[in-house]
Design a protein around this motif. Structure first.
Motif, PDB file in Angstrom:
ATOM      1  N   TRP A  16      19.622 -19.033   4.244  1.00  0.00           N
ATOM      2  CA  TRP A  16      20.524 -19.960   4.923  1.00  0.00           C
ATOM      3  C   TRP A  16      21.293 -19.261   6.037  1.00  0.00           C
ATOM      4  CZ3 TRP A  16      22.882 -24.847   2.775  1.00  0.00           C
ATOM      5  CH2 TRP A  16      21.984 -25.498   1.947  1.00  0.00           C
ATOM      6  N   CYS A  17      21.740 -18.047   5.788  1.00  0.00           N
ATOM      7  CA  CYS A  17      22.504 -17.307   6.798  1.00  0.00           C
ATOM      8  C   CYS A  17      21.628 -16.977   8.005  1.00  0.00           C
ATOM      9  CB  CYS A  17      23.105 -16.043   6.213  1.00  0.00           C
ATOM     10  SG  CYS A  17      21.898 -14.883   5.521  1.00  0.00           S
ATOM     11  N   VAL A  18      20.388 -16.631   7.755  1.00  0.00           N
ATOM     12  CA  VAL A  18      19.453 -16.310   8.839  1.00  0.00           C
ATOM     13  C   VAL A  18      19.257 -17.539   9.720  1.00  0.00           C
ATOM     14  CG1 VAL A  18      17.092 -15.597   9.379  1.00  0.00           C
ATOM     15  CG2 VAL A  18      18.304 -14.529   7.475  1.00  0.00           C
ATOM     16  N   ALA A  19      19.092 -18.694   9.103  1.00  0.00           N
ATOM     17  CA  ALA A  19      18.896 -19.938   9.850  1.00  0.00           C
ATOM     18  C   ALA A  19      20.150 -20.342  10.624  1.00  0.00           C
ATOM     19  CB  ALA A  19      18.491 -21.055   8.895  1.00  0.00           C
ATOM     20  N   ALA A  20      21.330 -20.019  10.113  1.00  0.00           N
ATOM     21  CA  ALA A  20      22.586 -20.427  10.743  1.00  0.00           C
ATOM     22  C   ALA A  20      23.033 -19.493  11.864  1.00  0.00           C
ATOM     23  CB  ALA A  20      23.686 -20.510   9.693  1.00  0.00           C
ATOM     24  N   CYS A  21      22.416 -18.354  12.010  1.00  0.00           N
ATOM     25  CA  CYS A  21      22.854 -17.329  12.968  1.00  0.00           C
ATOM     26  C   CYS A  21      22.371 -17.651  14.386  1.00  0.00           C
ATOM     27  CB  CYS A  21      22.311 -15.975  12.519  1.00  0.00           C
ATOM     28  SG  CYS A  21      22.792 -14.615  13.596  1.00  0.00           S
ATOM     29  N   PRO A  22      23.301 -18.051  15.299  1.00  0.00           N
ATOM     30  CA  PRO A  22      22.882 -18.396  16.659  1.00  0.00           C
ATOM     31  C   PRO A  22      22.223 -17.245  17.430  1.00  0.00           C
ATOM     32  CG  PRO A  22      25.109 -19.181  16.236  1.00  0.00           C
ATOM     33  CD  PRO A  22      24.718 -18.299  15.085  1.00  0.00           C
ATOM     34  N   PRO A  23      22.759 -16.004  17.371  1.00  0.00           N
ATOM     35  CA  PRO A  23      22.090 -14.937  18.131  1.00  0.00           C
ATOM     36  C   PRO A  23      20.894 -14.308  17.405  1.00  0.00           C
ATOM     37  CG  PRO A  23      24.147 -14.109  17.238  1.00  0.00           C
ATOM     38  CD  PRO A  23      24.076 -15.574  16.884  1.00  0.00           C
ATOM     39  N   ARG A  24      20.592 -14.803  16.194  1.00  0.00           N
ATOM     40  CA  ARG A  24      19.428 -14.315  15.429  1.00  0.00           C
ATOM     41  C   ARG A  24      19.468 -12.805  15.167  1.00  0.00           C
ATOM     42  NH1 ARG A  24      19.143 -18.921  13.779  1.00  0.00           N
ATOM     43  NH2 ARG A  24      17.921 -20.495  14.811  1.00  0.00           N
ATOM     44  N   VAL A  25      20.616 -12.332  14.679  1.00  0.00           N
ATOM     45  CA  VAL A  25      20.751 -10.908  14.370  1.00  0.00           C
ATOM     46  C   VAL A  25      20.648 -10.620  12.876  1.00  0.00           C
ATOM     47  CG1 VAL A  25      22.070 -10.391  16.449  1.00  0.00           C
ATOM     48  CG2 VAL A  25      23.281 -11.029  14.361  1.00  0.00           C
ATOM     49  N   LEU A  26      20.424 -11.668  12.076  1.00  0.00           N
ATOM     50  CA  LEU A  26      20.208 -11.497  10.640  1.00  0.00           C
ATOM     51  C   LEU A  26      18.737 -11.722  10.326  1.00  0.00           C
ATOM     52  CD1 LEU A  26      23.213 -13.514   9.173  1.00  0.00           C
ATOM     53  CD2 LEU A  26      22.985 -11.054   9.285  1.00  0.00           C
ATOM     54  N   SER A  27      18.252 -11.031   9.321  1.00  0.00           N
ATOM     55  CA  SER A  27      16.871 -11.223   8.884  1.00  0.00           C
ATOM     56  C   SER A  27      16.810 -11.014   7.375  1.00  0.00           C
ATOM     57  CB  SER A  27      15.936 -10.247   9.595  1.00  0.00           C
ATOM     58  OG  SER A  27      16.310  -8.914   9.334  1.00  0.00           O
ATOM     59  N   LEU A  28      15.678 -11.371   6.799  1.00  0.00           N
ATOM     60  CA  LEU A  28      15.468 -11.131   5.372  1.00  0.00           C
ATOM     61  C   LEU A  28      14.639  -9.870   5.215  1.00  0.00           C
ATOM     62  CD1 LEU A  28      14.717 -14.702   3.995  1.00  0.00           C
ATOM     63  CD2 LEU A  28      16.836 -13.405   3.829  1.00  0.00           C
ATOM     64  N   GLN A  29      14.998  -9.059   4.248  1.00  0.00           N
ATOM     65  CA  GLN A  29      14.317  -7.800   3.979  1.00  0.00           C
ATOM     66  C   GLN A  29      13.928  -7.774   2.509  1.00  0.00           C
ATOM     67  OE1 GLN A  29      16.793  -4.248   4.111  1.00  0.00           O
ATOM     68  NE2 GLN A  29      15.105  -3.141   5.053  1.00  0.00           N
TER      69      GLN A  29
END
Length: 73
Positions: A16-29
């Motif tokens: 959910w956090c990855v999808a909500a991040c406008p600058p796309r600086v989060l990812s799943l690992q």
């Protein structure tokens, strides 16, 4: 500047956090067969806190950037 701190022990990897991040600086690992969110670009983070607000498990908190974070930017 605030950056997200993710409690990876409690993170379920829902994305959910990855999808909500406008600058796309989060990812799943994936580590040891377990998914969790990761801030992969400190310098690109705007500090908007959308990731923390949308996390259904409350595992993201916004914390001030440290000196080492600022040097990486």
């Amino acid at each position: 500047m605030l950056l997200p701190r993710i409690d990876t022990e409690r993170c379920t990897g829902c994305g959910w956090c990855v999808a909500a991040c406008p600058p796309r600086v989060l990812s799943l690992q994936v580590v040891a067969w377990r998914k969790h969110a990761l801030l992969h670009d400190d310098s690109g983070c705007t500090g908007c806190s959308k990731c923390a607000r949308c996390c259904p498990f409350g595992v993201i908190s916004m914390v001030p950037a440290t000196k080492s974070d600022e040097r990486q930017a």
